[in-house]
Write an enzyme that holds these catalytic residues in place. Structure first.
Site, mmCIF file in Angstrom:
data_model
loop_
_atom_site.group_PDB
_atom_site.id
_atom_site.type_symbol
_atom_site.label_atom_id
_atom_site.label_comp_id
_atom_site.label_asym_id
_atom_site.label_seq_id
_atom_site.Cartn_x
_atom_site.Cartn_y
_atom_site.Cartn_z
ATOM 1 N N LYS A 34 -1.903 -8.242 11.246
ATOM 2 C CA LYS A 34 -3.240 -8.189 11.852
ATOM 3 C C LYS A 34 -4.311 -7.762 10.847
ATOM 4 C CE LYS A 34 -2.590 -3.642 14.081
ATOM 5 N NZ LYS A 34 -3.537 -2.672 13.652
ATOM 6 N N ASP A 35 -3.905 -7.179 9.698
ATOM 7 C CA ASP A 35 -4.866 -6.781 8.661
ATOM 8 C C ASP A 35 -5.202 -7.919 7.698
ATOM 9 O OD1 ASP A 35 -4.842 -4.186 9.623
ATOM 10 O OD2 ASP A 35 -3.338 -3.480 8.188
ATOM 11 N N CYS A 64 -16.374 -13.352 10.313
ATOM 12 C CA CYS A 64 -17.126 -12.157 10.726
ATOM 13 C C CYS A 64 -16.217 -11.308 11.608
ATOM 14 C CB CYS A 64 -18.380 -12.598 11.476
ATOM 15 S SG CYS A 64 -18.840 -11.558 12.861
ATOM 16 N N SER A 95 -11.468 0.517 15.666
ATOM 17 C CA SER A 95 -11.426 -0.927 15.919
ATOM 18 C C SER A 95 -12.496 -1.357 16.913
ATOM 19 C CB SER A 95 -10.034 -1.280 16.461
ATOM 20 O OG SER A 95 -10.074 -2.386 17.325
ATOM 21 N N LEU A 96 -13.295 -2.350 16.530
ATOM 22 C CA LEU A 96 -14.324 -2.884 17.438
ATOM 23 C C LEU A 96 -13.681 -3.476 18.691
ATOM 24 C CD1 LEU A 96 -16.807 -4.880 15.156
ATOM 25 C CD2 LEU A 96 -17.239 -2.716 16.306
ATOM 26 N N ARG A 97 -12.508 -4.106 18.516
ATOM 27 C CA ARG A 97 -11.806 -4.722 19.641
ATOM 28 C C ARG A 97 -11.391 -3.669 20.673
ATOM 29 N NH1 ARG A 97 -6.599 -4.733 20.837
ATOM 30 N NH2 ARG A 97 -6.138 -3.727 18.849
ATOM 31 N N ARG A 98 -10.812 -2.576 20.196
ATOM 32 C CA ARG A 98 -10.378 -1.525 21.124
ATOM 33 C C ARG A 98 -11.579 -0.829 21.764
ATOM 34 N NH1 ARG A 98 -5.984 0.452 16.727
ATOM 35 N NH2 ARG A 98 -4.266 -0.916 17.351
ATOM 36 N N THR A 155 -2.969 10.077 9.042
ATOM 37 C CA THR A 155 -4.292 10.713 8.993
ATOM 38 C C THR A 155 -4.948 10.693 10.369
ATOM 39 O OG1 THR A 155 -4.508 9.777 6.773
ATOM 40 C CG2 THR A 155 -6.501 10.693 7.744
ATOM 41 N N ARG A 156 -4.849 9.534 11.053
ATOM 42 C CA ARG A 156 -5.494 9.411 12.366
ATOM 43 C C ARG A 156 -4.846 10.324 13.397
ATOM 44 N NH1 ARG A 156 -5.107 3.622 13.952
ATOM 45 N NH2 ARG A 156 -3.801 3.261 12.147
ATOM 46 N N ARG A 199 0.874 -1.178 0.000
ATOM 47 C CA ARG A 199 0.000 0.000 0.000
ATOM 48 C C ARG A 199 0.908 1.224 0.000
ATOM 49 N NH1 ARG A 199 -2.976 -1.154 5.363
ATOM 50 N NH2 ARG A 199 -3.915 0.885 5.061
ATOM 51 N N ARG A 208 -10.816 6.629 11.272
ATOM 52 C CA ARG A 208 -10.333 5.840 10.134
ATOM 53 C C ARG A 208 -9.171 6.544 9.449
ATOM 54 N NH1 ARG A 208 -13.405 3.032 7.027
ATOM 55 N NH2 ARG A 208 -11.418 2.618 6.038
ATOM 56 N N GLY A 209 -8.513 5.807 8.569
ATOM 57 C CA GLY A 209 -7.405 6.370 7.811
ATOM 58 C C GLY A 209 -6.087 5.744 8.229
#
Length: 306
Positions: A81-82, A236, A125-128, A150-151, A11, A145-146
């Site tokens: 992790k991605d 999921c 992140s849903l986990r965080r 960016t974040r 990327r 996001r980003g």
């Protein structure tokens, strides 16, 4: 054949390029010729929707998968992790590099009083999010996001109290500020802090070259964590954390599944002899599923559909 140039797909964010250049340097040091090819991913382009709404596991890896299958690049470098736990047909894991810092950190604005009061934290992140709410149920969590740069910029521009980042990402590109605290109570994402290189299964040359970069301890620990993730979620997205570490000749594993609001938490912790690692992630996930995890996963899947 020895003169083949290995084309490294990545990327185009600063962190992704840092990772690709790291792999490039290691391959060059071993005498291989390389070329870096940067590709924009959908995950980098669509920034106005939370990741789980995009409905793609592997939104950051998909574009590079296609580039590899089409023969535009030979290998791809990812934050592990991605990467979805099931790789596309024809693509294989060629190496996992030695792992960096696994911690999540809170980047804040110099004042931590909000931790005892009400505050606003940002994370995509849903986990965080779930772990934050589990510890600070009266806080507000907003979507962020980003790429890392960016974040960090969005955190400065908004009136949030802080944002949660993976320490490794900020350390790699020297963005880690002085105002941060280690969230050692937060269980990281499976494979957090590890970089993975993937190649085409039929590309013997690139696979053998990249295999020389593999770190066996990191490969074992990330295998356990990703096996845990795969067994739990079945494709999921869910608030799941996992960490396996070597403690002398044993492996210590911690795994956790949360409800999205952080109110429910099912966790496992186990130390096993090193030689029993192959099915550890699977057994630990089964323990969580038998302990109420099956119902919780069903609830999570339902709520993410809405």
């Amino acid at each position: 054949m020895v003169n083949k140039t290995i084309r490294i797909g990545t990327r185009d964010s600063e962190l992704a390029l840092w990772q690709a250049h790291t792999v490039e340097k290691k391959l060059n040091d071993l005498g291989y010729k390389t070329e870096i090819i940067a590709v924009k991913s959908q995950g980098d382009i669509i920034l106005d929707k939370p990741l789980y709404e995009l409905g793609i596991t592997g939104i950051f890896t998909k574009t590079l998968d296609i580039a590899m299958i089409n023969g535009q690049v030979d290998i791809a470098v990812h934050s592990m992790k991605d990467v979805p736990t099931a790789l596309p047909i024809g693509i294989v894991q060629a190496a996992v590099l030695e792992r960096a810092n696994t911690l999540d950190i809170l980047v804040h604005k110099g004042n931590l009083d909000f931790l005892n009061e009400s505050g606003t934290i940002a994370t995509g992140s849903l986990r965080r999010q779930a772990q934050w709410w589990n510890k600070y149920p009266n806080h507000t969590v907003v979507d962020l996001r980003g790429n890392v740069n960016t974040r960090m910029q969005k955190l400065q521009e908004n009136d949030w109290n802080g944002a949660v980042f993976a320490a490794a990402g900020l350390e790699r590109i020297n963005l880690k500020p002085t105002d941060f605290i280690n969230l050692d109570w937060m269980i990281p994402a499976p494979a957090q802090g590890a970089m993975v290189v993937v190649a085409m299964a039929n590309d013997e040359f690139s696979r053998q070259a990249v295999a020389e970069l593999n770190d066996i301890d990191t490969e074992v620990c990330t295998h356990i964590e990703r096996q845990f993730l795969k067994t739990l979620e079945g494709g999921c997205t869910a608030p799941i954390g996992a960490l396996a570490v070597f403690v002398e000749d044993d492996i210590l594993f911690k795994g956790v599944l949360f409800s999205i609001d952080g109110k429910q938490k099912i966790e496992v912790e186990k130390t096993i002899p090193m030689q029993e690692w192959k099915k550890l992630g699977y057994y630990m996930a089964k323990e969580i599923l038998d302990n109420g995890g099956t119902q919780l996963m069903a609830t999570i899947k339902e709520s993410l559909k809405k």
